[in-house]
Design a protein around this motif. Structure first.
Motif, PDB file in Angstrom:
ATOM      1  N   ASN A  90      34.295 -63.772  50.973  1.00 11.49           N
ATOM      2  CA  ASN A  90      35.611 -64.334  50.721  1.00 11.49           C
ATOM      3  C   ASN A  90      36.074 -63.826  49.356  1.00 11.49           C
ATOM      4  O   ASN A  90      35.268 -63.605  48.450  1.00 11.49           O
ATOM      5  CB  ASN A  90      35.554 -65.860  50.744  1.00 11.49           C
ATOM      6  CG  ASN A  90      35.125 -66.386  52.103  1.00 11.49           C
ATOM      7  OD1 ASN A  90      35.653 -65.994  53.131  1.00 11.49           O
ATOM      8  ND2 ASN A  90      34.137 -67.269  52.107  1.00 11.49           N
ATOM      9  N   ILE A  91      37.383 -63.651  49.209  1.00 11.82           N
ATOM     10  CA  ILE A  91      37.907 -62.871  48.083  1.00 11.82           C
ATOM     11  C   ILE A  91      39.087 -63.578  47.422  1.00 11.82           C
ATOM     12  O   ILE A  91      39.817 -64.333  48.067  1.00 11.82           O
ATOM     13  CB  ILE A  91      38.362 -61.480  48.587  1.00 11.82           C
ATOM     14  CG1 ILE A  91      37.172 -60.699  49.132  1.00 11.82           C
ATOM     15  CG2 ILE A  91      39.048 -60.674  47.498  1.00 11.82           C
ATOM     16  CD1 ILE A  91      37.559 -59.400  49.821  1.00 11.82           C
ATOM     17  N   CYS A 125      45.357 -65.762  47.240  1.00  9.39           N
ATOM     18  CA  CYS A 125      46.245 -64.911  46.431  1.00  9.39           C
ATOM     19  C   CYS A 125      47.063 -65.753  45.462  1.00  9.39           C
ATOM     20  O   CYS A 125      47.453 -66.883  45.787  1.00  9.39           O
ATOM     21  CB  CYS A 125      47.204 -64.139  47.329  1.00  9.39           C
ATOM     22  SG  CYS A 125      46.409 -62.982  48.439  1.00  9.39           S
ATOM     23  N   ILE A 144      41.111 -61.992  59.091  1.00  6.85           N
ATOM     24  CA  ILE A 144      41.339 -62.417  57.707  1.00  6.85           C
ATOM     25  C   ILE A 144      42.368 -63.541  57.664  1.00  6.85           C
ATOM     26  O   ILE A 144      43.388 -63.492  58.346  1.00  6.85           O
ATOM     27  CB  ILE A 144      41.830 -61.227  56.858  1.00  6.85           C
ATOM     28  CG1 ILE A 144      40.684 -60.250  56.617  1.00  6.85           C
ATOM     29  CG2 ILE A 144      42.412 -61.685  55.528  1.00  6.85           C
ATOM     30  CD1 ILE A 144      41.071 -58.996  55.874  1.00  6.85           C
ATOM     31  N   LEU A 151      44.737 -65.036  54.923  1.00 10.09           N
ATOM     32  CA  LEU A 151      45.292 -64.847  53.585  1.00 10.09           C
ATOM     33  C   LEU A 151      46.133 -66.066  53.218  1.00 10.09           C
ATOM     34  O   LEU A 151      47.077 -66.408  53.937  1.00 10.09           O
ATOM     35  CB  LEU A 151      46.136 -63.576  53.526  1.00 10.09           C
ATOM     36  CG  LEU A 151      46.724 -63.200  52.165  1.00 10.09           C
ATOM     37  CD1 LEU A 151      46.762 -61.675  51.999  1.00 10.09           C
ATOM     38  CD2 LEU A 151      48.123 -63.758  51.966  1.00 10.09           C
ATOM     39  N   PHE A 205      42.543 -62.423  45.306  1.00 10.66           N
ATOM     40  CA  PHE A 205      43.444 -61.367  44.857  1.00 10.66           C
ATOM     41  C   PHE A 205      44.332 -61.947  43.756  1.00 10.66           C
ATOM     42  O   PHE A 205      45.164 -62.819  44.017  1.00 10.66           O
ATOM     43  CB  PHE A 205      44.336 -60.871  45.996  1.00 10.66           C
ATOM     44  CG  PHE A 205      43.661 -59.916  46.949  1.00 10.66           C
ATOM     45  CD1 PHE A 205      42.388 -59.430  46.710  1.00 10.66           C
ATOM     46  CD2 PHE A 205      44.328 -59.497  48.096  1.00 10.66           C
ATOM     47  CE1 PHE A 205      41.772 -58.553  47.604  1.00 10.66           C
ATOM     48  CE2 PHE A 205      43.731 -58.616  48.989  1.00 10.66           C
ATOM     49  CZ  PHE A 205      42.452 -58.138  48.745  1.00 10.66           C
ATOM     50  N   LYS A 216      49.365 -57.180  47.694  1.00 11.28           N
ATOM     51  CA  LYS A 216      48.201 -57.976  48.103  1.00 11.28           C
ATOM     52  C   LYS A 216      48.120 -58.119  49.623  1.00 11.28           C
ATOM     53  O   LYS A 216      47.044 -57.983  50.207  1.00 11.28           O
ATOM     54  CB  LYS A 216      48.252 -59.355  47.417  1.00 11.28           C
ATOM     55  CG  LYS A 216      48.171 -59.275  45.899  1.00 11.28           C
ATOM     56  CD  LYS A 216      48.102 -60.647  45.252  1.00 11.28           C
ATOM     57  CE  LYS A 216      49.399 -61.428  45.370  1.00 11.28           C
ATOM     58  NZ  LYS A 216      50.514 -60.794  44.599  1.00 11.28           N
ATOM     59  N   ILE A 253      41.085 -64.903  52.001  1.00 11.35           N
ATOM     60  CA  ILE A 253      41.574 -64.294  50.761  1.00 11.35           C
ATOM     61  C   ILE A 253      42.570 -65.249  50.115  1.00 11.35           C
ATOM     62  O   ILE A 253      43.575 -65.615  50.739  1.00 11.35           O
ATOM     63  CB  ILE A 253      42.242 -62.936  51.019  1.00 11.35           C
ATOM     64  CG1 ILE A 253      41.259 -61.961  51.669  1.00 11.35           C
ATOM     65  CG2 ILE A 253      42.772 -62.343  49.714  1.00 11.35           C
ATOM     66  CD1 ILE A 253      41.860 -60.598  51.987  1.00 11.35           C
ATOM     67  N   ALA A 299      45.311 -56.576  52.114  1.00 10.05           N
ATOM     68  CA  ALA A 299      44.544 -57.426  53.032  1.00 10.05           C
ATOM     69  C   ALA A 299      44.557 -56.830  54.444  1.00 10.05           C
ATOM     70  O   ALA A 299      43.531 -56.832  55.140  1.00 10.05           O
ATOM     71  CB  ALA A 299      45.117 -58.841  53.045  1.00 10.05           C
TER      72      ALA A 299
END
Length: 267
Positions: free
Chosen positions: A81-82, A186, A145, A147, A84, A92, A184, A96
Motif C-alpha cells: 500500500n502506498i 493521495c 487499485i 486510490l 502519493f 498521481k 493508494i 496509479a
C-alpha cells in the motif's frame, strides 16, 4: 425551378470536380496498435525516479521468485500500500493507472484497474454509512487499485474516523491483504504527514511513500508537444513557438492556482 436547377447543376459540378485527399493508413487501421509499456510511459513522465525503480524492482523480483519457487506463493513479493504526496494535477491518478497496469502485466494484480474515491466519498452522512462505503469501495477495487484522493480528510470528523478505522481493519483481512488490493492514499504532503502522525495504525500499513513535484516549464513543454504529436498529429515547430510556450508555462507555474499536468492537458 430555374434556381433549383442551377443549384443542382452546381452541386453536380462540384461532385465531378471533387477528388479525395490522399489516404494515410496508420497502425490503428490494422488493429495492431501495441499498448506502450506502462513502466516506460511512467519513466517518460517522471524520469528514472523512486517510483519507477520500485515498480521495476518488484516486478522483476516477482518474475524471478515465481521461477525459483513456482509452487510456493508465500515467497513471491506482494505489492505494498502506498502514499502519493503532491499538489493537484501532478499526475498521481495517471501514475496509479500505470502502476496498476504494470502490476497486472507482471502478475501481481488480477485486474490492475484503478477505483477512485475521495475521502468525502467514504465518510457518508449518517452513523454506520462510512463502514458500508469503505466496504463497497474495497470490493470494487479487489484485484486492482483503490486510490483515495484528499485522504488527509480521513480521521478529521467522526464519520471520517469511522471510515479510517474500517479501512485499517479491512487491510488486515485475508480477502484484501498481501497485495490482493493496493490502496493508494493521495494528498498534499504536509497534510498527509499530519494524518499519519495522528494515526500510527495507518502509518504502519503504508510504508511506501512517493513525492510528486510540480511540473517544471521545460517538462511541461515536452509533455504538451508529445500529446499534440500522439493525439492530434500536430508537431509544433520553430524556436519561437517553443520559447513562447515555455515562457507561458513559466508564468502559469508561478500563479497561485497552477494545475500542473491538468493545465497542460487543457492547453
Amino acid at each position: 425551378d430555374e434556381e433549383f436547377f442551377s443549384t443542382l447543376e452546381e452541386k453536380k459540378q462540384l461532385f465531378l470536380e471533387w477528388s479525395p485527399s490522399p489516404l494515410v493508413l496508420t497502425k490503428f487501421d490494422f488493429g495492431k496498435c501495441v499498448r506502450p509499456d506502462p513502466i516506460e510511459k511512467l519513466r517518460e513522465r517522471r524520469g528514472e525516479d523512486d517510483l519507477v525503480r520500485y515498480i521495476r524492482s518488484i516486478t522483476e523480483e516477482y518474475k524471478v521468485c515465481k521461477e525459483i519457487w513456482p509452487y510456493d506463493e508465500s515467497k513471491w513479493p506482494k505489492a505494498s500500500n502506498i502514499i502519493f504526496h503532491g499538489n493537484s494535477g501532478t499526475g498521481k491518478t495517471d501514475s496509479a493507472n500505470m502502476l496498476g497496469e504494470a502490476l497486472k502485466n507482471a502478475g501481481l494484480l488480477v485486474s490492475g484497474e484503478t477505483t477512485i474515491r475521495s475521502a468525502s466519498d467514504l465518510e457518508g452522512t449518517v452513523v454506520g454509512e462510512a463502514q458500508k462505503l469503505v466496504q463497497e469501495a474495497m470490493e470494487e477495487a479487489l484485484g486492482g487499485i483503490l486510490l483515495i484522493d484528499e485522504a488527509y480528510e480521513l480521521g478529521r470528523s467522526e464519520y471520517g474516523r469511522q471510515a479510517q478505522t474500517k479501512l485499517i481493519a479491512m487491510l488486515e483481512e485475508e480477502k484484501y491483504n498481501n497485495g490482493k488490493v493496493v490502496v493508494i492514499l493521495c494528498g498534499y504532503q504536509d497534510k498527509m504527514q499530519k494524518m499519519m502522525r495522528r494515526n500510527q495504525g495507518m502509518a504502519s500499513r503504508f510504508k511506501k511513500e512517493f513525492l510528486f513535484q510540480d511540473v517544471e516549464p521545460e517538462k511541461a513543454v515536452k509533455f504538451i508537444t508529445k500529446e499534440l504529436r500522439e493525439l492530434y498529429f500536430i508537431v509544433p515547430t520553430g524556436e519561437e513557438v517553443q520559447k513562447s510556450l515555455g515562457m507561458f508555462m513559466k508564468m502559469l507555474r508561478e500563479s497561485e492556482n497552477f494545475g500542473n499536468y491538468r493545465d497542460c492537458n487543457t492547453i
